[in-house]
Design a protein around this motif. Structure first.
Motif, PDB file in Angstrom:
ATOM      1  N   ARG A  22       8.479  11.092 -10.317  1.00 32.46           N
ATOM      2  CA  ARG A  22       8.120   9.823 -10.976  1.00 32.46           C
ATOM      3  C   ARG A  22       7.660   8.799  -9.952  1.00 32.46           C
ATOM      4  O   ARG A  22       8.101   8.822  -8.805  1.00 32.46           O
ATOM      5  CB  ARG A  22       9.328   9.247 -11.719  1.00 32.46           C
ATOM      6  N   ASN A  23       6.813   7.890 -10.394  1.00 30.41           N
ATOM      7  CA  ASN A  23       6.378   6.797  -9.535  1.00 30.41           C
ATOM      8  C   ASN A  23       7.515   5.783  -9.423  1.00 30.41           C
ATOM      9  O   ASN A  23       7.746   4.992 -10.323  1.00 30.41           O
ATOM     10  CB  ASN A  23       5.120   6.149 -10.127  1.00 30.41           C
ATOM     11  N   HIS A  27       0.846  -1.182   0.000  1.00 29.44           N
ATOM     12  CA  HIS A  27       0.000   0.000   0.000  1.00 29.44           C
ATOM     13  C   HIS A  27       0.885   1.237   0.000  1.00 29.44           C
ATOM     14  O   HIS A  27       2.008   1.215   0.490  1.00 29.44           O
ATOM     15  CB  HIS A  27      -0.902  -0.001   1.249  1.00 29.44           C
ATOM     16  N   GLY A  28       0.367   2.334  -0.548  1.00 23.80           N
ATOM     17  CA  GLY A  28       1.084   3.604  -0.483  1.00 23.80           C
ATOM     18  C   GLY A  28       1.853   3.918  -1.750  1.00 23.80           C
ATOM     19  O   GLY A  28       1.875   3.131  -2.697  1.00 23.80           O
ATOM     20  N   THR A  29       2.460   5.112  -1.752  1.00 18.30           N
ATOM     21  CA  THR A  29       3.185   5.559  -2.949  1.00 18.30           C
ATOM     22  C   THR A  29       4.573   6.082  -2.578  1.00 18.30           C
ATOM     23  O   THR A  29       4.798   6.542  -1.459  1.00 18.30           O
ATOM     24  CB  THR A  29       2.434   6.703  -3.659  1.00 18.30           C
ATOM     25  N   ILE A  30       5.460   5.977  -3.546  1.00 20.86           N
ATOM     26  CA  ILE A  30       6.765   6.620  -3.420  1.00 20.86           C
ATOM     27  C   ILE A  30       7.009   7.380  -4.716  1.00 20.86           C
ATOM     28  O   ILE A  30       6.996   6.783  -5.805  1.00 20.86           O
ATOM     29  CB  ILE A  30       7.924   5.617  -3.224  1.00 20.86           C
ATOM     30  N   ARG A  53      15.912   3.061 -11.296  1.00 17.87           N
ATOM     31  CA  ARG A  53      15.959   3.943 -10.118  1.00 17.87           C
ATOM     32  C   ARG A  53      17.361   4.537 -10.003  1.00 17.87           C
ATOM     33  O   ARG A  53      17.524   5.718  -9.717  1.00 17.87           O
ATOM     34  CB  ARG A  53      15.613   3.159  -8.849  1.00 17.87           C
ATOM     35  N   ALA A  54      18.366   3.685 -10.237  1.00 13.50           N
ATOM     36  CA  ALA A  54      19.754   4.160 -10.158  1.00 13.50           C
ATOM     37  C   ALA A  54      20.006   5.214 -11.236  1.00 13.50           C
ATOM     38  O   ALA A  54      20.610   6.253 -10.980  1.00 13.50           O
ATOM     39  CB  ALA A  54      20.716   2.992 -10.332  1.00 13.50           C
ATOM     40  N   ARG A  55      19.515   4.935 -12.442  1.00 12.52           N
ATOM     41  CA  ARG A  55      19.730   5.877 -13.543  1.00 12.52           C
ATOM     42  C   ARG A  55      18.992   7.194 -13.301  1.00 12.52           C
ATOM     43  O   ARG A  55      19.414   8.244 -13.771  1.00 12.52           O
ATOM     44  CB  ARG A  55      19.276   5.256 -14.865  1.00 12.52           C
ATOM     45  N   ALA A  56      17.876   7.114 -12.559  1.00 11.12           N
ATOM     46  CA  ALA A  56      17.122   8.339 -12.263  1.00 11.12           C
ATOM     47  C   ALA A  56      17.808   9.167 -11.180  1.00 11.12           C
ATOM     48  O   ALA A  56      17.425  10.303 -10.934  1.00 11.12           O
ATOM     49  CB  ALA A  56      15.703   7.974 -11.820  1.00 11.12           C
TER      50      ALA A  56
END
Lengths: 254, 476
Positions: A70-71, A62-65, A80-83
Motif C-alpha cells: 500500500r502507498n 519526493h519519492g514513495t513508501i 498506518r498503525a492498523r496496517a
C-alpha cells in the motif's frame, strides 16, 4: 523465491520546517529480516522514523513508501498503525490521567478490530505481558509515561509493541539511556515479537543493542542518504573507524 | 498545532432534545404578588411558606440582575416567563401520565418499581413538579425522609421551616430571591442521626414545556454522624428560545455528618450560532454546621448555554471539611462562569478545590473562586488546583481566584495551569491506532480523571461517555 517486501522506500526526500533532511533514501525490508540503520546525529534517522509513522510536521517532497503493497504516504498515522506499522518512540510523551490499561484497550481495539477483543482476555494478556517485561502490575493503572523513568518508558513502548502485534517494528534509538538489564529486556521483547512475517528496522547510533538483536543487514545513513549497506560485519567496522571515512566516499559519489 | 476544520464537522446532536406531548397546567406569564399567591395556593401551602415567598419577592424586586460574571446574553424579560407548569393529569389527582413515564424511560430513568435502578432512589422532577420518588420503603425503614419538596412541606413542616433558607436566605442574591419567590418543587432529604443512607439518592430534573422557567429547590439535611450521597441530573428539549433555570440547593451537615453532592448537568446548550439553550443560574451552598462535618461537591457541567454557578461551603464547625471537584466543558457558543466559595469560620477547617475547565469551539469558560479565612479560622487550610485545557484556538479560558485571609495561621496552596492538547500527544495516540477524535477524547478524559474519580461508579461511567459524546466534532 518471490516474496513481496514489507517495506519499500524509493528516492525519499523529506524534511521539516522547510529544511530537507532526507535526500534520496532507498530501503527495502523483507519479512523475517532485521535491518539496522546507523548514522551520526543529524544524519536523518529520526526524520525517517517520523516520516514512516506520518508525523504531521514532516513533509515528503519526493519519492514513495510502500508498506505491504500500500502507498503508506496516503494513510494517516492511525491507519498506518492498523496496517501493522509500529514505532517505538525515542521520546514517548506523557498523557496525564490516562491509564495504561485504558489506553491499551482503546489501541488494541483500534488495531485488531473491536469485535476481536474480549475485555477479560485482553486484561489477562496485559498482565501477563507486563509480568514478562518485569514490570509491576500497578503499571497498568499508572498514567501513560507520567513520572516514568527512562527505562520504564522504553519498556512501555515494548509492552505496546507486544500487544499490538505489528508486522514492521521501527525502533527509534530505543537503546539510548538504557542500562544493560533494561536493554536485555527490550531485546527479549523484540525477539518475542519477531516471526517469519515480521520485519524490524533498528535505528541506532551505538552497536551495543546490535549485540542483543543481531541484524541481517546494516545500513549507514549520512546526510540523508544510505551511503553504505552490508552485513553485520559493517557494525564492527563503524565501531573501529567511525563515520568519517564514509563521509569522504559519500562526497565523492555525490 | 494544525488547525483542523471545525466548521466542516457536524457538531454532535443533543440526544435528549425531544418534547413530551403532555397536557400541562400553566400559570399566565409574568411575576407579581398574584402569581406567587397562585403558586402557593395551588400547592396548598401553609401561611409561613407564603410569607417566605412574598418576602423573597420583595427582596427580588429591590435587586438588579448581577452582571459581574464573564457571560453575555440579551436582557431577560422576567415578565414573559411562566413560573409554573404542571402535567394536568397529575395536578388533577389522576396519577402519572404514561407519556411522562415514557419520557423518563427514554432518558434512562425508569420510575416503575419493577424496573427501578438498583441502589439509587430517584425523585423525578418534570417542569415544576416532582412526579415520582422511588425506593420509598427501604428508605423509610432507615428513618430517611426522601420526597418531593411539596410532600415534605406536608409531612415534616417543622423540619422544612427550620432549615429552609437557613443556608441560602431568601434575599441572598437576585436569582436565589427569584427562586425563593416562585420555586415550585424539588427534592427534600433528611437523614437521621447515625444513619448511613444505604442508597444513592438522586433527583432528575427535566424541563419540558416551552416558555417556562424551572425553579426547583433542594434541601438536604444530614443529622449528627450520618452519611448521604446525592446525585443530580438534568436535561431539556431543544428549543430556539432560551429557557431560565434558577435553582437553589441548600445542604446542612450537622456534627460528624457527611454529604456528597454530585451533579451531571447536561441541559440543552444551544446550537452552533448560539441560538437557544438553558440559562443555568444556580445557587448551591452547603453549611458544615457541626464539628467534623464534611460537604463535598462534585460537578460535571457539560450543558447549558450559560452557566452561573458556584457551589460553596460554609465551614462553621471546627475541623469541618469542604470539597469542590469540578469539570466544566464548554463547546460551540457556550459560556460558563463557575467555581466555588470556601468560607472558613471554624478552627482547623480544611478545603480542597480541584477545577478542570475544558473549552472548545468558540466557547468561554471562566473559573471563579473565593477562599476566605475569617478571624476565628485558626490553622485552617485550603488547597486549590485549577487547570484549563483549550481545544482549538477560538475559545477562551479565564481564571479568577480570590483569597481573603483575616487569620495569619491559615495556610493556602494554589496551583493553576493552562494547556492545549499537544500535537505530540495526538501523534503518539494516533500512532497506536486511535483516530484523532478518540485520541482527543482520551486526553480530555484523562485531564478530568481526578474529578471523575469522586463520582459514584455508575455516574463516573456516564460522565466519561457523556464527555466523549460532547467531544465529538469539537475539534478546532
Amino acid at each position: 523465491m518471490n516474496i513481496a517486501p514489507l517495506l519499500e522506500i524509493e528516492q525519499l526526500h523529506a524534511g521539516v520546517a522547510g529544511k530537507e533532511i532526507l535526500r534520496g533514501l532507498d530501503l527495502q525490508i523483507y519479512p523475517g529480516e532485521i535491518h539496522a540503520l546507523m548514522g551520526p546525529n543529524g544524519s536523518g534517522k529520526s526524520t525517517l522514523s517520523n516520516v514512516l509513522m506520518g508525523h504531521p510536521a514532516y513533509e515528503v517532497t519526493h519519492g514513495t513508501i510502500r508498506f505491504l503493497g500500500r502507498n503508506l504516504l496516503e494513510l494517516p498515522p492511525e491507519e498506518r498503525a492498523r496496517a501493522g506499522l509500529f514505532l517505538a518512540f525515542q521520546y514517548p510523551v506523557a498523557i496525564p490521567g490516562v491509564t495504561v490499561a485504558r489506553f491499551m484497550k482503546a489501541a488494541v481495539e483500534a488495531v485488531r478490530g473491536r469485535e476481536q477483543v474480549r475485555a477479560a482476555a485482553l486484561l489477562h494478556e496485559m498482565r501477563e505481558t507486563a509480568r514478562w517485561l518485569e514490570m509491576e502490575e500497578s503499571f497498568l493503572n499508572r498514567a501513560i509515561n507520567e513520572g516514568f523513568s527512562g527505562g520504564e518508558k522504553k519498556r512501555m513502548e515494548i509492552f505496546q509493541m507486544l500487544l499490538l502485534r505489528p508486522r514492521l517494528i521501527v525502533l527509534d534509538e530505543t537503546d539510548s539511556g538504557l542500562d544493560v538489564d533494561a536493554l536485555k529486556i527490550v531485546a527479549r521483547g523484540v525477539h518475542r515479537a519477531l516471526g517469519p512475517d515480521t520485519g524490524v528496522l533498528l535505528i541506532t547510533h551505538y552497536e551495543r543493542i546490535l549485540n542483543h538483536i543481531p541484524p541481517h543487514k546494516v545500513h549507514i545513513l549520512l546526510e540523508g542518504r544510505i551511503v553504505k549497506s552490508g552485513g553485520p560485519e559493517l557494525v564492527a567496522e563503524i565501531e573501529r573507524r567511525g563515520y568519517d571515512w564514509l563521509r569522504e566516499s559519500a562526497a565523492a559519489t555525490s | 498545532m494544525a488547525d483542523l476544520p471545525l466548521d466542516n464537522k457536524l457538531l454532535q446532536e443533543y440526544a435528549h432534545g425531544f418534547v413530551t406531548p403532555v397536557e400541562e397546567e400553566l400559570v399566565p406569564p409574568g411575576l407579581n404578588e398574584d402569581i406567587v399567591r397562585t403558586i402557593s395556593r395551588k400547592k396548598g401551602e401553609p401561611d409561613w411558606l407564603l410569607e417566605f415567598r412574598l418576602k423573597a419577592l420583595r427582596a427580588w424586586q429591590r435587586k438588579t440582575e448581577p452582571h459581574w460574571a464573564a457571560v453575555d446574553y440579551p436582557p431577560i424579560d422576567y415578565q414573559s416567563i411562566r413560573y409554573y407548569a404542571a402535567p394536568r393529569r397529575l395536578s388533577a389527582g389522576e396519577g402519572m401520565d404514561p407519556e411522562i413515564l415514557r419520557t423518563f424511560e427514554r432518558l434512562g430513568i425508569p420510575l416503575h418499581e419493577q424496573q427501578r435502578l438498583q441502589g439509587v432512589a430517584i425523585d423525578a422532577v418534570f417542569d415544576s413538579v416532582s412526579v415520582a420518588t422511588t425506593h420509598q420503603k427501604i428508605l423509610e425503614e432507615h428513618g430517611i425522609i426522601f420526597c418531593s419538596f411539596s410532600e415534605a412541606v406536608r409531612r415534616v413542616p417543622e423540619l422544612v421551616r427550620q432549615y429552609l433558607g437557613s443556608v441560602v436566605p431568601p434575599g441572598d442574591n437576585f436569582f436565589a430571591a427569584l427562586n425563593s419567590a416562585v420555586f415550585s418543587d424539588g427534592s427534600f432529604c433528611y437523614v437521621p442521626p447515625g444513619v448511613r443512607c444505604p442508597l444513592e439518592l438522586s433527583t432528575y430534573f427535566r424541563i419540558n414545556a416551552a416558555g417556562i422557567g424551572q425553579f426547583e429547590r433542594t434541601l438536604v439535611i444530614a443529622d449528627r454522624d450520618s452519611y448521604v450521597s446525592y446525585l443530580e441530573g438534568c436535561t431539556a428539549p431543544i428549543r430556539d428560545e432560551n429557557q431560565l433555570h434558577a435553582a437553589v440547593v441548600e445542604l446542612v451537615a450537622l456534627e460528624g455528618a457527611t454529604i456528597k453532592y454530585s451533579t451531571v448537568q447536561n441541559w440543552y446548550p444551544g446550537d452552533e450560532q448560539g441560538r437557544g439553550g438553558i440559562y443555568n443560574f444556580v445557587t448551591k451552598r452547603g453549611e458544615c454546621r457541626g464539628a467534623r462535618s464534611r460537604i463535598s461537591w462534585t460537578q460535571v457541567e457539560v450543558g447549558s448555554a450559560i452557566t452561573w454557578k458556584y457551589p460553596s461551603c460554609v465551614l462553621r464547625g471546627d475541623d469541618s471539611v469542604g470539597e469542590f471537584y469540578s469539570v466544566a466543558f464548554t463547546n460551540k457558543r457556550m459560556q460558563a462562569d463557575t467555581g466555588t466559595k470556601m468560607i472558613h469560620i471554624g478552627r482547623r477547617t480544611r478545603s480542597t478545590i480541584v477545577s478542570k475547565g475544558i473549552s472548545a469551539g468558540e466557547s468561554r469558560n471562566t473559573y471563579r473562586s473565593l477562599v476566605k479565612f475569617l478571624p476565628g479560622a485558626d490553622y485552617a487550610r485550603n488547597h486549590s488546583q485549577c487547570d484549563s485545557l483549550l481545544v482549538g484556538n477560538r475559545c477562551t479560558a479565564n481564571t479568577f481566584p480570590v483569597i481573603e485571609s483575616e487569620n495569619p495561621t491559615a495556610i493556602l496552596e494554589h496551583e493553576a495551569t493552562t494547556s492545549r492538547i499537544s500535537e505530540e500527544q495526538l501523534f503518539y495516540l494516533q500512532s497506536r491506532g486511535l483516530d484523532p477524535e478518540a485520541a482527543r477524547s482520551l486526553i480530555v478524559n484523562g485531564f478530568c480523571r481526578e474529578v471523575f474519580q469522586q463520582l459514584p461508579m455508575e455516574f463516573a461511567v456516564e460522565a466519561v461517555k457523556l464527555l466523549e459524546i460532547k467531544m465529538e466534532g469539537s475539534i478546532g
